[in-house]
Write an enzyme that holds these catalytic residues in place. Sequence first.
Site, PDB file in Angstrom:
ATOM      1  N   CYS A 131       5.807 -66.445  -5.576  1.00 38.96           N
ATOM      2  CA  CYS A 131       5.602 -67.836  -6.040  1.00 38.96           C
ATOM      3  C   CYS A 131       4.480 -68.558  -5.283  1.00 38.96           C
ATOM      4  O   CYS A 131       3.660 -69.266  -5.885  1.00 38.96           O
ATOM      5  CB  CYS A 131       6.900 -68.628  -5.909  1.00 38.96           C
ATOM      6  SG  CYS A 131       7.769 -68.320  -4.371  1.00 38.96           S
ATOM      7  N   HIS A 244       7.311 -75.947  -4.388  1.00 39.90           N
ATOM      8  CA  HIS A 244       6.605 -75.528  -3.178  1.00 39.90           C
ATOM      9  C   HIS A 244       5.305 -76.342  -3.064  1.00 39.90           C
ATOM     10  O   HIS A 244       4.584 -76.514  -4.058  1.00 39.90           O
ATOM     11  CB  HIS A 244       6.222 -74.048  -3.257  1.00 39.90           C
ATOM     12  CG  HIS A 244       7.362 -73.079  -3.081  1.00 39.90           C
ATOM     13  ND1 HIS A 244       8.667 -73.454  -2.874  1.00 39.90           N
ATOM     14  CD2 HIS A 244       7.355 -71.714  -3.074  1.00 39.90           C
ATOM     15  CE1 HIS A 244       9.429 -72.360  -2.740  1.00 39.90           C
ATOM     16  NE2 HIS A 244       8.658 -71.300  -2.865  1.00 39.90           N
TER      17      HIS A 244
HETATM   18  P1  NAP Z   1      20.046 -65.168  -7.403  1.00 38.36           P
HETATM   19  O1  NAP Z   1      20.213 -66.548  -7.907  1.00 38.36           O
HETATM   20  O2  NAP Z   1      20.810 -64.723  -6.218  1.00 38.36           O
HETATM   21  O3  NAP Z   1      20.342 -64.137  -8.642  1.00 38.36           O
HETATM   22  C1  NAP Z   1      20.371 -62.740  -8.455  1.00 38.36           C
HETATM   23  C2  NAP Z   1      20.528 -62.049  -9.818  1.00 38.36           C
HETATM   24  O4  NAP Z   1      20.482 -60.653  -9.601  1.00 38.36           O
HETATM   25  C3  NAP Z   1      21.877 -62.356 -10.463  1.00 38.36           C
HETATM   26  O5  NAP Z   1      21.738 -62.341 -11.874  1.00 38.36           O
HETATM   27  C4  NAP Z   1      22.715 -61.161 -10.024  1.00 38.36           C
HETATM   28  O6  NAP Z   1      23.793 -60.873 -10.894  1.00 38.36           O
HETATM   29  C5  NAP Z   1      21.678 -60.062 -10.112  1.00 38.36           C
HETATM   30  N1  NAP Z   1      22.106 -58.935  -9.288  1.00 38.36           N
HETATM   31  C6  NAP Z   1      22.333 -58.924  -7.960  1.00 38.36           C
HETATM   32  N2  NAP Z   1      22.792 -57.710  -7.572  1.00 38.36           N
HETATM   33  C7  NAP Z   1      22.855 -56.958  -8.702  1.00 38.36           C
HETATM   34  C8  NAP Z   1      23.251 -55.623  -8.981  1.00 38.36           C
HETATM   35  N3  NAP Z   1      23.691 -54.800  -8.008  1.00 38.36           N
HETATM   36  N4  NAP Z   1      23.181 -55.178 -10.253  1.00 38.36           N
HETATM   37  C9  NAP Z   1      22.771 -55.986 -11.232  1.00 38.36           C
HETATM   38  N5  NAP Z   1      22.382 -57.270 -11.052  1.00 38.36           N
HETATM   39  C10 NAP Z   1      22.424 -57.736  -9.790  1.00 38.36           C
HETATM   40  O7  NAP Z   1      18.523 -64.877  -7.034  1.00 38.36           O
HETATM   41  P2  NAP Z   1      17.205 -65.493  -7.701  1.00 38.36           P
HETATM   42  O8  NAP Z   1      16.791 -66.665  -6.896  1.00 38.36           O
HETATM   43  O9  NAP Z   1      17.389 -65.615  -9.176  1.00 38.36           O
HETATM   44  O10 NAP Z   1      16.153 -64.335  -7.378  1.00 38.36           O
HETATM   45  C11 NAP Z   1      16.307 -63.041  -7.922  1.00 38.36           C
HETATM   46  C12 NAP Z   1      15.107 -62.177  -7.539  1.00 38.36           C
HETATM   47  O11 NAP Z   1      13.954 -62.690  -8.189  1.00 38.36           O
HETATM   48  C13 NAP Z   1      14.760 -62.184  -6.037  1.00 38.36           C
HETATM   49  O12 NAP Z   1      15.507 -61.234  -5.329  1.00 38.36           O
HETATM   50  C14 NAP Z   1      13.284 -61.869  -6.058  1.00 38.36           C
HETATM   51  O13 NAP Z   1      13.088 -60.473  -6.109  1.00 38.36           O
HETATM   52  C15 NAP Z   1      12.823 -62.508  -7.352  1.00 38.36           C
HETATM   53  N6  NAP Z   1      12.198 -63.823  -7.078  1.00 38.36           N
HETATM   54  C16 NAP Z   1      10.872 -63.883  -7.141  1.00 38.36           C
HETATM   55  C17 NAP Z   1      10.234 -65.051  -6.879  1.00 38.36           C
HETATM   56  C18 NAP Z   1       8.762 -65.086  -6.889  1.00 38.36           C
HETATM   57  O14 NAP Z   1       8.220 -65.551  -5.920  1.00 38.36           O
HETATM   58  N7  NAP Z   1       8.113 -64.622  -7.928  1.00 38.36           N
HETATM   59  C19 NAP Z   1      10.935 -66.202  -6.546  1.00 38.36           C
HETATM   60  C20 NAP Z   1      12.310 -66.136  -6.485  1.00 38.36           C
HETATM   61  C21 NAP Z   1      12.939 -64.916  -6.752  1.00 38.36           C
HETATM   62  P3  NAP Z   1      25.293 -61.389 -10.553  1.00 38.36           P
HETATM   63  O15 NAP Z   1      25.299 -62.859 -10.911  1.00 38.36           O
HETATM   64  O16 NAP Z   1      26.139 -60.572 -11.451  1.00 38.36           O
HETATM   65  O17 NAP Z   1      25.514 -61.147  -9.105  1.00 38.36           O
HETATM   66  O1  3JN Z   2      11.291 -67.784  -0.400  1.00 37.94           O
HETATM   67  C1  3JN Z   2      10.680 -68.163  -1.400  1.00 37.94           C
HETATM   68  O2  3JN Z   2      10.355 -69.349  -1.570  1.00 37.94           O
HETATM   69  C2  3JN Z   2      10.286 -67.184  -2.440  1.00 37.94           C
HETATM   70  C3  3JN Z   2      11.149 -65.975  -2.392  1.00 37.94           C
HETATM   71  C4  3JN Z   2      10.850 -64.854  -3.016  1.00 37.94           C
HETATM   72  C5  3JN Z   2      11.674 -63.671  -2.868  1.00 37.94           C
HETATM   73  C6  3JN Z   2      13.008 -63.785  -2.478  1.00 37.94           C
HETATM   74  C7  3JN Z   2      13.778 -62.650  -2.302  1.00 37.94           C
HETATM   75  C8  3JN Z   2      13.245 -61.401  -2.482  1.00 37.94           C
HETATM   76  C9  3JN Z   2      11.140 -62.411  -3.093  1.00 37.94           C
HETATM   77  C10 3JN Z   2       9.738 -62.279  -3.601  1.00 37.94           C
HETATM   78  O3  3JN Z   2       9.524 -62.612  -4.765  1.00 37.94           O
HETATM   79  O4  3JN Z   2       8.837 -61.874  -2.868  1.00 37.94           O
HETATM   80  C11 3JN Z   2      11.908 -61.276  -2.878  1.00 37.94           C
HETATM   81  C12 3JN Z   2      11.368 -59.905  -3.061  1.00 37.94           C
HETATM   82  O5  3JN Z   2      11.378 -59.422  -4.192  1.00 37.94           O
HETATM   83  O6  3JN Z   2      10.937 -59.295  -2.078  1.00 37.94           O
END
Ligand code: NAP
Ligand code: 3JN
Length: 338
Positions: A131, A244
């Site tokens: 992000c 952010h």
């Molecule tokens: P979150 O609110 O904790 O949601 C996690 C999601 O992953 C939930 O739908 C969860 O399902 C699912 N999950 C977790 N463990 C699983 C498993 N073993 N099998 C299947 N599904 C599973 O987290 P979030 O904030 O949405 O972020 C999720 C991911 O998106 C992060 O880990 C990161 O990789 C990515 N992300 C990227 C950015 C970016 O900068 N582009 C920003 C934020 C996040 P349940 O509800 O069933 O547990």
């Molecule tokens: O901390 C933030 O503001 C952004 C977080 C991103 C994030 C959180 C958990 C796992 C990431 C990411 O997108 O880089 C990951 C990950 O996939 O490594």
Amino acid sequence: MSAYNVAIAGATGAVGGAMLDVLKRRDFPLKELRLLASERSVGKKLKFKDQEIEVQLLSEDAFTDIDVALFSAGATRSLDFAPAAAKAGAVVVDNSSAFRMDPEIPLVVPEVNGHAIDQYTKRGIIANPNCSTIQMMVALKPIYDKVGIKRIVVSTYQAVSGSGASAIAELQKQAEDYAAGKEITASVYPHQILFNCLPHIDSFLDNGYTKEEMKMVNETRKIFENDSIGVTATTVRVPVFYGHSESINIETENKISAAEVKELLQNAPGVKLTDDPQNNVYPLATDCTGKFETLVGRIREDESIANGINMWVVSDNILKGAALNAVQIAEAFVQKYK
Ligand code: NAP
Ligand code: 3JN
């Protein structure tokens, strides 16, 4: 017009929920929407438009007939299931860090390097940047194209929603406990986040930087296709729910004035110039929430060097920083290849 079968892996999460919202707001041409998550969520129903869709288990077999699979279930799940989704014929748009630096996988911000989507053919996967990188790229691309950028010094002020739902709850609870005169406890972060700034996002590396900081360095170089651009980052968690903010200083190859930067950004895709400080107008986290644009303001010349510019850049980290960017990639992909 054609319509597509889309799966969301991680549909019950903060980013997954925003993906549902963005697909609706942008009226993405959907035939089927398949919602996938862990065993904990199987059978749960999520609302999309006037439908209630039952959550299914994320598994290797869950991607039959899917055209586009949007992944936001964490890097481990992406590594485990994205290759199977691609093998089943879907294009995967992955929000995690799992594949971002893989040379065979394009890392895309559509306004910046949409052409890189063409590289999807190698593995069937397209990566969404971090992000903090995305909003910086959107703001800097017009300047990069016009005068070149030698070096970027960035400090971020990142909202707790970047750490997921549990961190939002932690900030809320600390505020409530403070107001009630109760003791404040921390579990998501190593320190109290309320009334604090933590210079610590993701884990620390041997070079003294955090992983989040090095994501900004390495992803910027990949997106600009320029390994010699200097990038140094300090990433900080602040007690803000959504949005952010970034203080960005750049040294350009050729001179550009603040007025010229404002003119460039006035017409830049994905940017909303928000720069009238005399009237207290500048980008704010409270103003970016729910918006698709990246707000840019406080544009001024860095008087300490010959060719320098400072700016303040704010964006909704869950939208442009994650869900919106992923859906934009999907839109560009289906338009060109489906
Ligand atoms: P979150 O609110 O904790 O949601 C996690 C999601 O992953 C939930 O739908 C969860 O399902 C699912 N999950 C977790 N463990 C699983 C498993 N073993 N099998 C299947 N599904 C599973 O987290 P979030 O904030 O949405 O972020 C999720 C991911 O998106 C992060 O880990 C990161 O990789 C990515 N992300 C990227 C950015 C970016 O900068 N582009 C920003 C934020 C996040 P349940 O509800 O069933 O547990
Ligand atoms: O901390 C933030 O503001 C952004 C977080 C991103 C994030 C959180 C958990 C796992 C990431 C990411 O997108 O880089 C990951 C990950 O996939 O490594």
